[in-house]
Design an enzyme around this catalytic site. Structure first.
Site, short mmCIF file in Angstrom:
data_model
loop_
_atom_site.label_atom_id
_atom_site.label_comp_id
_atom_site.label_asym_id
_atom_site.label_seq_id
_atom_site.Cartn_x
_atom_site.Cartn_y
_atom_site.Cartn_z
N GLU A 5 -8.66 1.60 -4.77
CA GLU A 5 -9.75 1.22 -3.87
C GLU A 5 -10.58 2.41 -3.41
O GLU A 5 -10.04 3.42 -2.94
CB GLU A 5 -9.21 0.48 -2.64
CG GLU A 5 -10.32 0.07 -1.67
CD GLU A 5 -9.88 -0.89 -0.59
OE1 GLU A 5 -10.74 -1.23 0.26
OE2 GLU A 5 -8.72 -1.32 -0.59
N GLU A 51 0.83 -1.20 0.00
CA GLU A 51 0.00 0.00 0.00
C GLU A 51 0.86 1.26 0.00
O GLU A 51 1.95 1.27 0.57
CB GLU A 51 -0.92 0.01 1.23
CG GLU A 51 -1.95 -1.11 1.22
CD GLU A 51 -2.89 -1.04 2.41
OE1 GLU A 51 -2.85 -0.04 3.16
OE2 GLU A 51 -3.67 -2.00 2.59
#
EC number: 2.1.2.11
Length: 274
Positions: A187, A120
């Site tokens: 996302e 991430e």
């Protein structure tokens, strides 16, 4: 003379080459059995740190360890043959330094035999992504809503929905692509932003609550099967397996308690004297 059939597993370059082509299909899996089912229809299997929520009942992904990811990554590799298997790098395994990230990623690849890792972060992780890719470790990026940042975000809320909030997320997308990632998960962002990112970066985008225009889509398997008690807005439930599983367990319990199971067909008789 034996004849061996070589089954070609998809690679990170194969997925990278799908930019602008047929949509990339990706689902999570944490077990050999579910991996064998997902493998029949998906291009990529993600061994997500969401296993902390799904398997262990954690509220967040923060408690997930490298050892957990390696154990389940190895299981998914044993259960699959065709799909590219990508294993998440858990919180605390890569943020401290590029060197820490390399050692963690190398362990994942060596001990699971998977084809890539996912981490991430955008601009702040670009240097690390470049460091890994330059040393032979394929990296899938992850931008937008980043669940490992829950303690700084405060809540799991969609990103880029306010006026003037796009630029940092666009910068993250560009940074990940420029650093050498072969694809990036986008996302929970505003749909127009997901579409714009897909149109402007050179690597495939894999959406989860982003846009149908993304180069691919991913969902958590248990969410789309209807096994999760709560599902986010971006999840479509393609099945409702929860009630069926509960009914089967209830039926088993009732038959055990009534001694209806096992029946004669489920037990072994004596062998005939011969």
């Amino acid at each position: 003379m034996s004849v061996q059939t070589t089954i070609k597993r998809k690679t990170a370059p194969d997925i990278r080459a799908r930019k602008g082509g047929d949509p990339i299909v990706m689902l999570t899996s944490y077990h050999a059995h579910t991996a064998s089912l997902v493998d029949r229809y998906c291009d990529v299997i993600l061994v997500g740190d969401s296993l902390g929520n799904v398997m262990h009942g954690f509220e967040t992904t923060i408690p997930v360890t490298l050892e957990m990811m390696i154990l389940q990554g190895h299981a998914v590799m044993r259960g699959s043959q065709h799909a590219l298997v990508v294993v998440d790098m858990p919180f605390g395994s890569y943020e401290a330094s590029k060197e820490q990230a390399f050692h963690s990623a190398a362990r994942i690849l060596k001990e699971t035999h998977c084809g890539a890792v996912k981490l991430e972060g955008g601009v702040r992780m670009a240097e690390t992504i470049a460091f890994l890719t330059e040393r032979g470790i394929p990296v899938m990026g992850h931008i937008g809503l980043t669940p490992q940042s829950i303690n700084t975000l405060g809540s799991f809320r969609a990103q880029g929905r306010e006026e003037g909030s796009w630029e940092p997320i666009e910068a993250d997308a560009r940074a990940v692509a420029d650093a050498g990632a072969f694809s990036v998960v986008v996302e929970a962002v505003a749909e127009p932003l997901g579409r714009k990112i897909t149109e402007t970066i050179a690597i495939p985008t894999i959406g989860i609550g982003a846009s149908a225009a993304c180069d691919g889509q991913v969902l958590v398997l248990e969410d789309m099967l209807g096994l999760s008690p709560r599902t986010p807005k971006f999840v479509k439930r393609y099945g409702e397996l929860g009630p069926g599983i509960e009914a089967a367990i209830k039926g088993y319990a009732e038959e055990v308690r009534s001694r209806a199971f096992p029946g004669p067909e489920h037990v072994y008789g004596m062998k005939a004297k011969g």
